[in-house]
Design a protein around this motif. Structure first.
Motif, PDB file in Angstrom:
ATOM      1  N   HIS A 198     -28.755 -39.191 -64.541  1.00 26.73           N
ATOM      2  CA  HIS A 198     -29.328 -38.141 -63.711  1.00 26.73           C
ATOM      3  C   HIS A 198     -29.575 -36.859 -64.488  1.00 26.73           C
ATOM      4  CE1 HIS A 198     -24.943 -37.479 -63.529  1.00 26.73           C
ATOM      5  NE2 HIS A 198     -25.233 -36.190 -63.353  1.00 26.73           N
ATOM      6  N   ASP A 199     -30.468 -36.074 -63.933  1.00 27.34           N
ATOM      7  CA  ASP A 199     -30.701 -34.701 -64.367  1.00 27.34           C
ATOM      8  C   ASP A 199     -29.878 -33.805 -63.447  1.00 27.34           C
ATOM      9  OD1 ASP A 199     -32.440 -32.475 -65.658  1.00 27.34           O
ATOM     10  OD2 ASP A 199     -32.718 -32.188 -63.495  1.00 27.34           O
ATOM     11  N   THR A 200     -29.138 -32.861 -63.992  1.00 28.15           N
ATOM     12  CA  THR A 200     -28.213 -32.082 -63.179  1.00 28.15           C
ATOM     13  C   THR A 200     -28.927 -31.248 -62.112  1.00 28.15           C
ATOM     14  OG1 THR A 200     -28.200 -30.359 -64.886  1.00 28.15           O
ATOM     15  CG2 THR A 200     -26.432 -32.001 -64.957  1.00 28.15           C
ATOM     16  N   VAL A 201     -30.081 -30.720 -62.435  1.00 30.22           N
ATOM     17  CA  VAL A 201     -30.826 -29.919 -61.459  1.00 30.22           C
ATOM     18  C   VAL A 201     -31.363 -30.806 -60.341  1.00 30.22           C
ATOM     19  CG1 VAL A 201     -32.818 -28.416 -61.093  1.00 30.22           C
ATOM     20  CG2 VAL A 201     -31.406 -28.149 -63.153  1.00 30.22           C
ATOM     21  N   MET A 202     -31.918 -31.952 -60.710  1.00 33.24           N
ATOM     22  CA  MET A 202     -32.438 -32.860 -59.693  1.00 33.24           C
ATOM     23  C   MET A 202     -31.316 -33.357 -58.782  1.00 33.24           C
ATOM     24  SD  MET A 202     -35.390 -35.161 -61.556  1.00 33.24           S
ATOM     25  CE  MET A 202     -35.748 -36.015 -60.009  1.00 33.24           C
ATOM     26  N   LEU A 203     -30.144 -33.630 -59.364  1.00 32.61           N
ATOM     27  CA  LEU A 203     -29.014 -34.073 -58.542  1.00 32.61           C
ATOM     28  C   LEU A 203     -28.611 -32.979 -57.558  1.00 32.61           C
ATOM     29  CD1 LEU A 203     -26.772 -36.171 -57.930  1.00 32.61           C
ATOM     30  CD2 LEU A 203     -25.396 -35.039 -59.702  1.00 32.61           C
ATOM     31  N   ALA A 204     -28.524 -31.739 -58.030  1.00 29.99           N
ATOM     32  CA  ALA A 204     -28.098 -30.635 -57.175  1.00 29.99           C
ATOM     33  C   ALA A 204     -29.107 -30.333 -56.071  1.00 29.99           C
ATOM     34  CB  ALA A 204     -27.864 -29.384 -58.020  1.00 29.99           C
ATOM     35  N   GLU A 205     -30.384 -30.551 -56.351  1.00 27.23           N
ATOM     36  CA  GLU A 205     -31.434 -30.230 -55.379  1.00 27.23           C
ATOM     37  C   GLU A 205     -31.956 -31.460 -54.646  1.00 27.23           C
ATOM     38  OE1 GLU A 205     -34.403 -28.214 -57.638  1.00 27.23           O
ATOM     39  OE2 GLU A 205     -33.184 -26.392 -57.914  1.00 27.23           O
ATOM     40  N   GLY A 206     -31.351 -32.627 -54.915  1.00 27.49           N
ATOM     41  CA  GLY A 206     -31.854 -33.876 -54.372  1.00 27.49           C
ATOM     42  C   GLY A 206     -31.288 -34.232 -53.011  1.00 27.49           C
ATOM     43  N   PRO A 207     -31.501 -35.474 -52.575  1.00 28.04           N
ATOM     44  CA  PRO A 207     -31.154 -35.877 -51.212  1.00 28.04           C
ATOM     45  C   PRO A 207     -29.703 -36.263 -50.993  1.00 28.04           C
ATOM     46  CG  PRO A 207     -32.207 -37.691 -52.362  1.00 28.04           C
ATOM     47  CD  PRO A 207     -32.243 -36.519 -53.306  1.00 28.04           C
ATOM     48  N   TYR A 208     -28.907 -36.380 -52.068  1.00 33.03           N
ATOM     49  CA  TYR A 208     -27.531 -36.825 -51.892  1.00 33.03           C
ATOM     50  C   TYR A 208     -26.696 -35.747 -51.206  1.00 33.03           C
ATOM     51  CZ  TYR A 208     -28.107 -40.857 -55.054  1.00 33.03           C
ATOM     52  OH  TYR A 208     -28.493 -42.021 -55.638  1.00 33.03           O
ATOM     53  N   PRO A 209     -25.804 -36.130 -50.282  1.00 30.11           N
ATOM     54  CA  PRO A 209     -24.883 -35.162 -49.673  1.00 30.11           C
ATOM     55  C   PRO A 209     -23.915 -34.640 -50.729  1.00 30.11           C
ATOM     56  CG  PRO A 209     -24.298 -37.395 -49.033  1.00 30.11           C
ATOM     57  CD  PRO A 209     -25.606 -37.491 -49.744  1.00 30.11           C
TER      58      PRO A 209
ATOM     59  N   VAL B  48     -21.130 -38.572 -58.279  1.00 37.45           N
ATOM     60  CA  VAL B  48     -22.051 -38.977 -59.343  1.00 37.45           C
ATOM     61  C   VAL B  48     -21.943 -38.038 -60.542  1.00 37.45           C
ATOM     62  CG1 VAL B  48     -24.497 -39.181 -59.943  1.00 37.45           C
ATOM     63  CG2 VAL B  48     -23.667 -40.108 -57.776  1.00 37.45           C
ATOM     64  N   GLY B  49     -21.843 -36.742 -60.277  1.00 40.84           N
ATOM     65  CA  GLY B  49     -21.834 -35.767 -61.352  1.00 40.84           C
ATOM     66  C   GLY B  49     -20.467 -35.458 -61.921  1.00 40.84           C
ATOM     67  N   GLY B  50     -19.419 -36.078 -61.391  1.00 35.30           N
ATOM     68  CA  GLY B  50     -18.066 -35.797 -61.837  1.00 35.30           C
ATOM     69  C   GLY B  50     -17.679 -36.552 -63.094  1.00 35.30           C
ATOM     70  N   ALA B  51     -16.479 -36.270 -63.561  1.00 37.75           N
ATOM     71  CA  ALA B  51     -15.988 -36.855 -64.818  1.00 37.75           C
ATOM     72  C   ALA B  51     -15.751 -38.349 -64.720  1.00 37.75           C
ATOM     73  CB  ALA B  51     -14.695 -36.158 -65.235  1.00 37.75           C
ATOM     74  N   TRP B  52     -15.742 -38.903 -63.483  1.00 41.24           N
ATOM     75  CA  TRP B  52     -15.547 -40.339 -63.283  1.00 41.24           C
ATOM     76  C   TRP B  52     -16.786 -40.977 -62.661  1.00 41.24           C
ATOM     77  CZ3 TRP B  52     -11.023 -42.445 -65.124  1.00 41.24           C
ATOM     78  CH2 TRP B  52     -10.041 -41.523 -65.501  1.00 41.24           C
ATOM     79  N   GLY B  53     -17.926 -40.299 -62.792  1.00 39.92           N
ATOM     80  CA  GLY B  53     -19.157 -40.788 -62.180  1.00 39.92           C
ATOM     81  C   GLY B  53     -20.110 -41.398 -63.183  1.00 39.92           C
ATOM     82  N   HIS B  54     -21.234 -40.709 -63.423  1.00 34.66           N
ATOM     83  CA  HIS B  54     -22.287 -41.242 -64.291  1.00 34.66           C
ATOM     84  C   HIS B  54     -22.744 -40.166 -65.274  1.00 34.66           C
ATOM     85  CE1 HIS B  54     -23.078 -45.064 -62.158  1.00 34.66           C
ATOM     86  NE2 HIS B  54     -22.662 -44.392 -61.092  1.00 34.66           N
ATOM     87  N   LEU B  55     -23.208 -40.597 -66.431  1.00 41.21           N
ATOM     88  CA  LEU B  55     -23.674 -39.661 -67.452  1.00 41.21           C
ATOM     89  C   LEU B  55     -24.980 -39.004 -67.033  1.00 41.21           C
ATOM     90  CD1 LEU B  55     -23.122 -41.655 -70.782  1.00 41.21           C
ATOM     91  CD2 LEU B  55     -21.659 -39.850 -69.823  1.00 41.21           C
ATOM     92  N   ASN B  56     -25.053 -37.685 -67.197  1.00 42.36           N
ATOM     93  CA  ASN B  56     -26.341 -37.016 -67.050  1.00 42.36           C
ATOM     94  C   ASN B  56     -27.075 -37.033 -68.388  1.00 42.36           C
ATOM     95  OD1 ASN B  56     -25.599 -34.595 -68.612  1.00 42.36           O
ATOM     96  ND2 ASN B  56     -24.341 -34.016 -66.853  1.00 42.36           N
ATOM     97  N   ASN B  57     -28.309 -36.564 -68.375  1.00 42.97           N
ATOM     98  CA  ASN B  57     -29.127 -36.618 -69.588  1.00 42.97           C
ATOM     99  C   ASN B  57     -28.490 -35.845 -70.739  1.00 42.97           C
ATOM    100  OD1 ASN B  57     -31.036 -38.078 -68.136  1.00 42.97           O
ATOM    101  ND2 ASN B  57     -32.247 -36.263 -67.627  1.00 42.97           N
ATOM    102  N   GLY B  58     -27.914 -34.676 -70.422  1.00 43.48           N
ATOM    103  CA  GLY B  58     -27.289 -33.876 -71.461  1.00 43.48           C
ATOM    104  C   GLY B  58     -26.075 -34.550 -72.068  1.00 43.48           C
TER     105      GLY B  58
END
Length: 267
Positions: free
Chosen positions: A165-176, A183-193
């Motif tokens: 994921h892209d962090t901006v898209m995740l923050a502004e996207g449809p996920y609650p 997804v964005g946590g240390a036990w989730g998935h790698l972002n592009n960076g």
């Protein structure tokens, strides 16, 4: 001959074929058996050739077709103890349980090393596959990297790397918010960076193939993932492949020559 191909990569299903010499393994089985058959045949592989299935963790996009595939094809399955106890896969005719911190296992001509990763699963592991002097690392479904992981993946000839994921898209996207945090946590998935950080930290000059996989269809865009990797390592673009959810990739080949790996441009 050492080659690999993705049968599909993303949140709706993951599976990767790896062949070394006369041995064929499937890493993850996130599609129904019928779809596994269809996608293998698109690569010219009879599914009956599969010598073993290795499972990274219990989530459905990696195990959806595992039970039927193992039963119908009568192929051995390897997974961690935690992955086995985390879900009900039905009967597995030949099951091998490994510790995710354990020594490599041998299947035919291939050596497979499990590597523990931080992900929200019971005992997740990713794998490094070796054939003769060549090595392929698969690294998806983790929310952060560790010193042990960077050491294990430091010198490879090919790497399949998560750019979820892209962090901006995740923050502004449809996920609650709760799902965004997962997804964005240390036990989730790698972002592009984070993927770019890992690429920068390893011996990327040795890579003949860098494969970006497990892109989110809602929280990432191919151009963003590619840009992050190319900014981290200028000049990587000719060696870079982007995987898709609904498309089988071409075969990617590695050929050993006098102890070194070189690119072979078959497809």
């Amino acid at each position: 001959m050492f080659r690999f191909a993705s049968l599909g990569s993303g949140s709706r299903g993951n599976a990767t074929l790896v062949q070394g010499g006369s041995t064929t393994i499937l890493i993850d089985c996130g599609f129904p058996l019928k779809e596994i058959r269809r996608r293998c045949e698109a690569l010219g592989v009879d599914p009956a050739q599969i010598d073993a299935v290795f499972v990274t963790h219990e989530h459905g996009d990696h195990t959806r077709g595992l039970g039927p595939t193992a039963r119908r094809l009568r192929c051995p399955v390897w997974m961690s103890h935690g992955t086995w106890h985390a879900s009900d896969y039905g009967e597995i005719p030949e099951l091998h349980l490994v510790n995710s911190h354990d020594r490599p296992v041998r299947v035919g001509e291939l050596t497979i090393q499990p590597v523990p990763v931080p992900h929200d699963a019971r005992e997740p592991a990713q794998f490094i596959v070796r054939w003769r002097d060549l090595s392929l690392g698969l690294l998806t479904d983790l929310g952060s990297h560790t010193p042990h992981l960077l050491t294990a993946y430091r010198q490879l000839d090919a790497l399949l790397l998560e750019c979820n994921h892209d962090t901006v898209m995740l923050a502004e996207g449809p996920y609650p918010p709760a799902l965004q945090a997962r997804v964005g946590g240390a036990w989730g998935h790698l972002n592009n960076g984070q993927a770019a950080e890992i690429l920068s930290a390893i011996d990327h000059g040795r890579l003949k193939h860098l494969v970006a996989g497990h892109l989110s269809e809602k929280n990432n865009a191919p151009e963003l993932a590619l840009d992050a990797l190319c900014r981290a390592v200028p000049g990587i673009a000719p060696r870079l492949t982007l995987l898709a959810q609904d498309q089988v990739s071409a075969w990617l080949y590695l050929v050993g020559l006098q102890g070194h790996a070189e690119l072979d441009c078959f497809s």
